[in-house]
Write a protein that holds these residues in place. Structure first.
Motif, PDB file in Angstrom:
ATOM      1  N   ALA A 146       0.831  -0.921   0.076  1.00 19.15           N
ATOM      2  CA  ALA A 146       0.075  -0.205   0.047  1.00 19.15           C
ATOM      3  C   ALA A 146       0.857   1.162   0.130  1.00 19.15           C
ATOM      4  CB  ALA A 146      -0.765   0.078   1.331  1.00 19.15           C
ATOM      5  N   TYR A 147       0.510   2.260  -0.743  1.00 22.73           N
ATOM      6  CA  TYR A 147       1.074   3.622  -0.687  1.00 22.73           C
ATOM      7  C   TYR A 147       0.361   4.403   0.800  1.00 22.73           C
ATOM      8  CZ  TYR A 147       3.098   3.826  -5.315  1.00 22.73           C
ATOM      9  OH  TYR A 147       3.843   3.473  -6.574  1.00 22.73           O
ATOM     10  N   PHE A 148       1.266   5.063   1.317  1.00 28.71           N
ATOM     11  CA  PHE A 148       0.882   5.723   2.431  1.00 28.71           C
ATOM     12  C   PHE A 148       1.000   7.174   2.283  1.00 28.71           C
ATOM     13  CE2 PHE A 148       1.638   7.275   6.884  1.00 28.71           C
ATOM     14  CZ  PHE A 148       0.771   6.700   7.502  1.00 28.71           C
ATOM     15  N   TYR A 149      -0.185   7.865   2.375  1.00 31.61           N
ATOM     16  CA  TYR A 149       0.004   9.391   2.032  1.00 31.61           C
ATOM     17  C   TYR A 149      -0.614  10.040   3.450  1.00 31.61           C
ATOM     18  CZ  TYR A 149      -0.605   8.268  -2.624  1.00 31.61           C
ATOM     19  OH  TYR A 149      -0.481   7.965  -4.238  1.00 31.61           O
ATOM     20  N   VAL A 150       0.125  11.307   3.619  1.00 27.08           N
ATOM     21  CA  VAL A 150      -0.181  12.166   4.820  1.00 27.08           C
ATOM     22  C   VAL A 150      -0.489  13.591   4.199  1.00 27.08           C
ATOM     23  CG1 VAL A 150       0.367  12.913   7.190  1.00 27.08           C
ATOM     24  CG2 VAL A 150       1.444  10.734   6.264  1.00 27.08           C
ATOM     25  N   CYS A 151      -1.493  14.154   4.829  1.00 29.63           N
ATOM     26  CA  CYS A 151      -1.505  15.434   4.290  1.00 29.63           C
ATOM     27  C   CYS A 151      -2.340  16.258   5.637  1.00 29.63           C
ATOM     28  CB  CYS A 151      -2.589  15.860   3.127  1.00 29.63           C
ATOM     29  SG  CYS A 151      -2.729  17.653   2.640  1.00 29.63           S
ATOM     30  N   GLY A 152      -1.590  17.648   5.640  1.00 31.82           N
ATOM     31  CA  GLY A 152      -2.276  18.508   6.871  1.00 31.82           C
ATOM     32  C   GLY A 152      -1.298  19.205   7.553  1.00 31.82           C
ATOM     33  N   ASP A 153      -1.481  19.231   8.831  1.00 28.33           N
ATOM     34  CA  ASP A 153      -0.510  20.123   9.692  1.00 28.33           C
ATOM     35  C   ASP A 153       0.912  19.293   9.798  1.00 28.33           C
ATOM     36  OD1 ASP A 153       0.004  21.722  12.085  1.00 28.33           O
ATOM     37  OD2 ASP A 153       0.050  19.744  13.241  1.00 28.33           O
ATOM     38  N   ALA A 154       1.774  20.262   9.495  1.00 27.74           N
ATOM     39  CA  ALA A 154       3.167  19.697   9.745  1.00 27.74           C
ATOM     40  C   ALA A 154       3.950  19.800  10.884  1.00 27.74           C
ATOM     41  CB  ALA A 154       4.027  20.686   8.776  1.00 27.74           C
ATOM     42  N   LYS A 155       3.184  20.688  12.096  1.00 27.39           N
ATOM     43  CA  LYS A 155       3.974  21.022  13.111  1.00 27.39           C
ATOM     44  C   LYS A 155       3.742  19.733  14.155  1.00 27.39           C
ATOM     45  CE  LYS A 155       3.431  25.866  13.506  1.00 27.39           C
ATOM     46  NZ  LYS A 155       1.972  26.255  13.205  1.00 27.39           N
ATOM     47  N   ARG A 156       2.553  19.131  14.352  1.00 26.53           N
ATOM     48  CA  ARG A 156       2.422  18.105  15.136  1.00 26.53           C
ATOM     49  C   ARG A 156       2.096  16.743  14.523  1.00 26.53           C
ATOM     50  NH1 ARG A 156       1.026  19.356  20.576  1.00 26.53           N
ATOM     51  NH2 ARG A 156       0.683  17.086  20.867  1.00 26.53           N
ATOM     52  N   MET A 157       0.734  16.912  13.730  1.00 26.51           N
ATOM     53  CA  MET A 157       0.261  15.592  13.367  1.00 26.51           C
ATOM     54  C   MET A 157       1.342  14.921  12.522  1.00 26.51           C
ATOM     55  SD  MET A 157      -1.107  14.368  10.427  1.00 26.51           S
ATOM     56  CE  MET A 157      -1.472  15.742   9.116  1.00 26.51           C
ATOM     57  N   ALA A 158       2.125  15.199  11.406  1.00 27.85           N
ATOM     58  CA  ALA A 158       2.868  14.663  10.619  1.00 27.85           C
ATOM     59  C   ALA A 158       3.981  13.828  11.427  1.00 27.85           C
ATOM     60  CB  ALA A 158       3.401  15.584   9.626  1.00 27.85           C
ATOM     61  N   LYS A 159       4.479  14.398  12.376  1.00 28.24           N
ATOM     62  CA  LYS A 159       5.481  13.821  13.087  1.00 28.24           C
ATOM     63  C   LYS A 159       4.862  12.679  14.028  1.00 28.24           C
ATOM     64  CE  LYS A 159       8.208  17.832  13.800  1.00 28.24           C
ATOM     65  NZ  LYS A 159       7.616  19.137  14.005  1.00 28.24           N
ATOM     66  N   ASP A 160       3.652  12.994  14.597  1.00 24.95           N
ATOM     67  CA  ASP A 160       2.995  11.965  15.322  1.00 24.95           C
ATOM     68  C   ASP A 160       2.657  10.546  14.370  1.00 24.95           C
ATOM     69  OD1 ASP A 160       3.254  13.590  17.561  1.00 24.95           O
ATOM     70  OD2 ASP A 160       1.227  14.281  17.603  1.00 24.95           O
ATOM     71  N   VAL A 161       2.002  10.962  13.234  1.00 20.76           N
ATOM     72  CA  VAL A 161       1.696   9.948  12.440  1.00 20.76           C
ATOM     73  C   VAL A 161       2.907   9.379  11.897  1.00 20.76           C
ATOM     74  CG1 VAL A 161       0.923   9.637  10.018  1.00 20.76           C
ATOM     75  CG2 VAL A 161      -0.473  10.820  11.601  1.00 20.76           C
ATOM     76  N   ASP A 162       4.050  10.069  11.619  1.00 21.91           N
ATOM     77  CA  ASP A 162       5.208   9.297  11.279  1.00 21.91           C
ATOM     78  C   ASP A 162       5.865   8.010  12.446  1.00 21.91           C
ATOM     79  OD1 ASP A 162       7.721   9.370   9.287  1.00 21.91           O
ATOM     80  OD2 ASP A 162       8.681   9.478  11.055  1.00 21.91           O
TER      81      ASP A 162
END
Ligand SMILES: Cc1cc2nc3c(=O)[nH]c(=O)nc-3n(C[C@H](O)[C@H](O)[C@H](O)COP(=O)(O)OP(=O)(O)OC[C@H]3O[C@@H](n4cnc5c(N)ncnc54)[C@H](O)[C@@H]3O)c2cc1C
Length: 387
Positions: free
Chosen positions: A335-351
């Protein structure tokens, strides 16, 4: 569905650019969140008839805003001008009022303006001290929530000649918005999902320039736009590739476009959408659309994290961890994994959640999980568009 039939449209180069934006027309401006939500999230539809249709899901649109006319008048008054004085703007001379509306950024103070004020008002030494290189962080803290108008009103005795004043401002910049619609479904249009920025600071109501332009002032004239390509953030080439999409808040925008496109193409690769917002009652959007996509087999899973609907906060990364075993299965199957939206917190927590899932479910060490995620990146199946 064959891979070839499902291939997304190839981008066509656009003749509309930063220096030559297309005059779009605002067709729809609808509030998505309820009035008692803490967020004002809006759905916009802009007519692009005559454009030549040049974007793909995953791309963004740049919007040139006009400044708030009330703020323009306050600034004209504060510098003691009439607004009719001719000043240089966009390679020509224009009346100050027009220039402040369309050409100059009139909210964030520039270092040039701050220096000019500090020099002209030696009786207010604080600013001069804060402009010393060693106090960069103090200056940043001091400027948080301060706008040009605050400095003008705090130093009322300073009257800048209009031409000198605009020389102390920076150019008004376009803002980017993720495209939330597919041209295959809405030809001649682009849809946007925008959080309207409004807040109060130092006793004044502040308005984000472009989000409030779209929300309040864009019906009076054209909405100048041009496309920007996000090569790294398009759909997988093959329509049967599974996709995991994490898009809380306005981060959902490109995934609405992805799902519309896959549906229009009849591409039935599995899709999994993680959405998040504060409260289900106030902040859930496009429910009917997503339910239909689920019924028709174009949206396999739809998980929502409502952060404030219970005592402890629940975010998209928690929903991912709840579904760790299945999520790992999808990743393992390519599967491809896509993330879009807030860079400050969300993207880091999702990572971090992604790495934990690879480690725990994939039976890997911390280092092996890092390698796996790095491999996903180099294979371009971990794609992010965060801001
Ligand atoms: C690739 C990309 C895609 C994007 N996609 C979307 C999208 O789909 N939807 C969307 O809504 N946005 C999106 N954005 C963000 C968007 O471009 C704008 O930045 C956003 O709309 C704010 O612009 P504005 O002109 O309304 O606010 P501005 O006038 O730029 O004001 C915003 C600034 O106000 C200040 N500020 C905000 N709140 C406070 C506060 N409480 N106290 C003090 N200061 C504060 C901060 O300095 C902040 O940077 C995207 C950005 C990028 C780079």
């Amino acid at each position: 569905m064959s891979d070839t039939a499902a291939a997304p449209a190839k981008p066509v180069s656009s003749s509309y650019t930063r220096s030559n934006p297309f005059p779009g027309k605002l067709l729809v401006n609808r509030r998505l969140s309820t009035p008692d939500s803490e967020k004002e999230t809006r759905h916009f539809e802009i007519d692009l008839t005559g454009w030549g249709l040049t974007f793909e899901p995953g791309d963004s649109i740049a919007v040139y805003p006009k400044n708030d006319p009330e703020l323009v008048e306050q600034i004209i008054h504060a510098i003691g001008a009439t607004g009719d004085e001719l000043v240089p703007a966009a390679k020509t001379d224009k009346p100050l009022r027009d220039a402040l509306s369309r050409d100059y950024s009139i909210t964030q103070p520039t270092p040039k303006l701050l220096k000019a004020i500090a020099q002209a008002a030696p009786s207010a030494p604080l600013l001069a001290h804060l402009l010393e290189p060693a106090r960069k962080q103090d200056l940043e803290n001091y400027l948080w929530g301060m706008e040009v108008i605050d400095f003008l009103l705090d130093h009322r005795s300073l009257k800048f000649p209009p031409e000198q004043f605009v020389g102390l401002l920076s150019k008004l910049q376009p803002r980017l918005y993720s495209i939330a619609s597919s041209l295959r479904v809405f030809p001649d249009q682009v849809h946007l999902i925008v959080d309207v920025v409004r807040y109060e600071s130092h006793g004044r109501v502040r308005k984000g320039v472009c989000s409030t332009f779209l929300a309040e002032r864009a019906t009076d004239g054209p909405v100048p736009v041009y496309p920007t390509t996000a090569k790294h953030f398009h759909l997988p080439e093959a329509g049967d590739t599974p996709m995991i999409m994490v898009g809380p808040g306005t981060g959902i925008a490109p995934f609405r476009a992805f799902l519309q496109e896959r549906r229009a193409l009849g591409a039935k690769g599995r899709t999994w959408l993680f959405f998040g917002a504060q409260r289900e009652r106030c902040d859930s959007y496009y429910n009917a659309e997503f339910e239909q996509l689920q019924q028709d087999g174009f949206l396999t899973h739809f998980d929502c994290a409502w952060s404030r609907d219970q005592e402890h906060k629940v975010y998209v990364q928690h929903k991912m961890l709840d579904r760790a075993a299945e999520l790992w299965k999808w990743l393992d199957e390519g599967a491809y994994f896509y993330v879009c939206g807030d860079a400050k917190r969300m993207a880091k927590d999702v990572d971090a959640a992604l790495r934990k899932i690879v480690q725990d479910q994939g039976g890997r060490s911390v280092e092996q999980a890092q390698d796996y995620v790095e491999q996903m990146k180099s294979e371009k199946r971990y794609r992010r568009d965060v801001y």
